[in-house]
Design an enzyme around this catalytic site. Structure first.
Site, PDB file in Angstrom:
ATOM      1  N   PRO A  91      40.092  42.700  44.309  1.00 24.26           N
ATOM      2  CA  PRO A  91      39.073  42.237  44.678  1.00 24.26           C
ATOM      3  C   PRO A  91      37.866  42.722  45.140  1.00 24.26           C
ATOM      4  CG  PRO A  91      40.459  43.125  46.427  1.00 24.26           C
ATOM      5  CD  PRO A  91      41.343  43.517  44.886  1.00 24.26           C
ATOM      6  N   ASN A  92      36.781  41.877  45.096  1.00 25.78           N
ATOM      7  CA  ASN A  92      35.158  41.974  44.322  1.00 25.78           C
ATOM      8  C   ASN A  92      34.569  42.381  43.641  1.00 25.78           C
ATOM      9  OD1 ASN A  92      34.332  41.825  46.898  1.00 25.78           O
ATOM     10  ND2 ASN A  92      35.769  43.205  48.470  1.00 25.78           N
ATOM     11  N   ARG A 151      27.118  43.453  42.297  1.00 27.00           N
ATOM     12  CA  ARG A 151      27.420  44.418  43.976  1.00 27.00           C
ATOM     13  C   ARG A 151      27.158  45.679  43.956  1.00 27.00           C
ATOM     14  NH1 ARG A 151      33.750  46.042  43.981  1.00 27.00           N
ATOM     15  NH2 ARG A 151      33.800  46.819  46.116  1.00 27.00           N
ATOM     16  N   TYR A 165      28.758  51.049  41.467  1.00 26.44           N
ATOM     17  CA  TYR A 165      29.516  50.275  40.441  1.00 26.44           C
ATOM     18  C   TYR A 165      28.660  49.897  39.016  1.00 26.44           C
ATOM     19  CZ  TYR A 165      32.949  50.605  44.105  1.00 26.44           C
ATOM     20  OH  TYR A 165      33.067  50.575  45.543  1.00 26.44           O
ATOM     21  N   ASN A 208      42.696  47.931  38.581  1.00 23.56           N
ATOM     22  CA  ASN A 208      41.807  48.574  39.395  1.00 23.56           C
ATOM     23  C   ASN A 208      42.166  47.392  40.517  1.00 23.56           C
ATOM     24  OD1 ASN A 208      39.374  49.523  40.908  1.00 23.56           O
ATOM     25  ND2 ASN A 208      38.239  49.700  39.892  1.00 23.56           N
ATOM     26  N   ALA A 216      40.067  47.716  47.274  1.00 27.13           N
ATOM     27  CA  ALA A 216      40.467  48.241  47.968  1.00 27.13           C
ATOM     28  C   ALA A 216      41.422  48.668  48.470  1.00 27.13           C
ATOM     29  CB  ALA A 216      39.297  47.318  49.270  1.00 27.13           C
ATOM     30  N   HIS A 247      44.069  51.576  48.263  1.00 26.59           N
ATOM     31  CA  HIS A 247      43.663  52.229  49.790  1.00 26.59           C
ATOM     32  C   HIS A 247      45.211  51.770  50.746  1.00 26.59           C
ATOM     33  CE1 HIS A 247      40.590  53.982  47.781  1.00 26.59           C
ATOM     34  NE2 HIS A 247      40.028  52.842  47.809  1.00 26.59           N
ATOM     35  N   ASP A 283      54.816  48.336  45.343  1.00 26.37           N
ATOM     36  CA  ASP A 283      56.605  48.242  45.392  1.00 26.37           C
ATOM     37  C   ASP A 283      56.725  46.826  44.181  1.00 26.37           C
ATOM     38  OD1 ASP A 283      57.624  49.323  47.125  1.00 26.37           O
ATOM     39  OD2 ASP A 283      57.853  47.299  48.370  1.00 26.37           O
ATOM     40  N   GLU A 331      46.116  53.662  36.875  1.00 26.04           N
ATOM     41  CA  GLU A 331      44.988  52.721  38.126  1.00 26.04           C
ATOM     42  C   GLU A 331      43.827  53.834  37.538  1.00 26.04           C
ATOM     43  OE1 GLU A 331      45.969  54.759  42.046  1.00 26.04           O
ATOM     44  OE2 GLU A 331      43.732  54.955  42.566  1.00 26.04           O
ATOM     45  N   HIS A 377      39.650  53.774  38.320  1.00 20.07           N
ATOM     46  CA  HIS A 377      38.186  53.879  39.596  1.00 20.07           C
ATOM     47  C   HIS A 377      37.151  53.760  39.163  1.00 20.07           C
ATOM     48  CE1 HIS A 377      40.851  52.594  42.840  1.00 20.07           C
ATOM     49  NE2 HIS A 377      41.538  53.503  42.612  1.00 20.07           N
ATOM     50  N   ILE A 378      36.123  52.822  39.278  1.00 16.58           N
ATOM     51  CA  ILE A 378      34.784  52.981  38.570  1.00 16.58           C
ATOM     52  C   ILE A 378      34.363  53.911  38.566  1.00 16.58           C
ATOM     53  CG2 ILE A 378      32.164  51.597  38.083  1.00 16.58           C
ATOM     54  CD1 ILE A 378      34.272  49.274  38.466  1.00 16.58           C
ATOM     55  N   SER A 379      34.053  53.839  40.627  1.00 18.75           N
ATOM     56  CA  SER A 379      33.248  55.383  41.103  1.00 18.75           C
ATOM     57  C   SER A 379      34.255  56.106  41.826  1.00 18.75           C
ATOM     58  CB  SER A 379      32.876  55.094  42.600  1.00 18.75           C
ATOM     59  OG  SER A 379      33.822  54.815  43.774  1.00 18.75           O
ATOM     60  N   ARG A 432      33.397  60.354  48.147  1.00 11.57           N
ATOM     61  CA  ARG A 432      33.833  58.493  48.983  1.00 11.57           C
ATOM     62  C   ARG A 432      34.102  58.942  50.214  1.00 11.57           C
ATOM     63  NH1 ARG A 432      33.117  53.021  46.523  1.00 11.57           N
ATOM     64  NH2 ARG A 432      31.961  51.916  47.691  1.00 11.57           N
ATOM     65  N   ARG A 477      38.719  56.278  50.834  1.00  6.86           N
ATOM     66  CA  ARG A 477      38.638  56.117  49.477  1.00  6.86           C
ATOM     67  C   ARG A 477      39.838  56.944  49.367  1.00  6.86           C
ATOM     68  NH1 ARG A 477      35.873  51.885  48.845  1.00  6.86           N
ATOM     69  NH2 ARG A 477      33.926  51.794  49.702  1.00  6.86           N
TER      70      ARG A 477
HETATM   71  C1  DQA Z   1      36.861  50.981  43.132  1.00  6.51           C
HETATM   72  C2  DQA Z   1      37.458  52.340  44.392  1.00  6.51           C
HETATM   73  C3  DQA Z   1      37.286  51.108  45.932  1.00  6.51           C
HETATM   74  O1  DQA Z   1      37.671  52.212  46.758  1.00  6.51           O
HETATM   75  C4  DQA Z   1      36.330  50.355  46.462  1.00  6.51           C
HETATM   76  O2  DQA Z   1      37.528  49.494  47.207  1.00  6.51           O
HETATM   77  C5  DQA Z   1      36.545  48.862  45.333  1.00  6.51           C
HETATM   78  C6  DQA Z   1      35.891  49.577  44.106  1.00  6.51           C
HETATM   79  C7  DQA Z   1      36.031  51.569  42.197  1.00  6.51           C
HETATM   80  O3  DQA Z   1      35.999  51.038  41.056  1.00  6.51           O
HETATM   81  O4  DQA Z   1      35.416  52.588  42.409  1.00  6.51           O
HETATM   82  O5  DQA Z   1      36.237  48.071  45.053  1.00  6.51           O
HETATM   83  O6  DQA Z   1      38.125  50.624  43.426  1.00  6.51           O
END
Ligand code: DQA
Length: 139
Positions: A9-10, A17, A22, A71, A74, A77, A84, A95, A97-99, A104, A108
């Site tokens: 998502p997002n 964004r 990001y 990725n 959210a 978390h 599963d 897994e 993550h960009i950040s 943070r 997270r």
């Molecule tokens: C994220 C970090 C997550 O906490 C956040 O909800 C995202 C992006 C990252 O790529 O840094 O949507 O996965």
């Protein structure tokens, strides 16, 4: 070598964004670069804002691909269901993550998915995806 990138998502709003977190690159333009740089690797891409669609994609490719770079945004978390699904398939999942999620908010810092994954890469910007790809190429 067949690799599936899955964004949750997002992440369709990368480049638009929260740019200070990001960056200002869209995922599509980064992907184009990545595919050029790794021309001999088949890199498929899927993005969804819906938990069930992410799970369906993991089921669909999870017995035939060499690796998944996930990725989950959210859902990382919160989602026992995605954890599963990762545990249910044969294809290894990294897994990403960009950040740097550990720098943070406290919510997270915990991943529901990490224990079912090969490993976690976080905090390297979009380069996190390339670093995950390198793992599959060098293992
Ligand atoms: C994220 C970090 C997550 O906490 C956040 O909800 C995202 C992006 C990252 O790529 O840094 O949507 O996965």
């Amino acid at each position: 070598m067949k690799i599936q990138i899955i964004n949750g998502p997002n992440l369709n709003l990368l480049g638009v964004r929260e740019k200070s977190i990001y960056g200002d690159n869209s995922f599509e333009s980064y992907l184009e670069q990545l595919r050029k740089q790794y021309a001999d690797v088949s890199i498929e891409y899927f993005q969804s804002n819906k938990e069930g669609e992410l799970i369906d994609k993991l089921h669909e490719i999870g017995f035939s691909y060499d690796g998944v770079i996930l990725n989950a945004g959210a859902y990382t978390h919160t989602s026992i269901a995605i954890a599963d699904a990762i545990a249910a398939i044969n294809t290894p999942v990294i897994e990403v993550h960009i950040s740097n999620v550990h720098k943070r908010e406290a919510f997270r810092h915990h991943s529901m998915l990490a224990a079912s994954c090969v490993g976690v890469i976080a905090g390297f910007g979009l380069n996190s995806y390339r670093l995950a790809l390198e793992h599959y190429l060098t293992k």
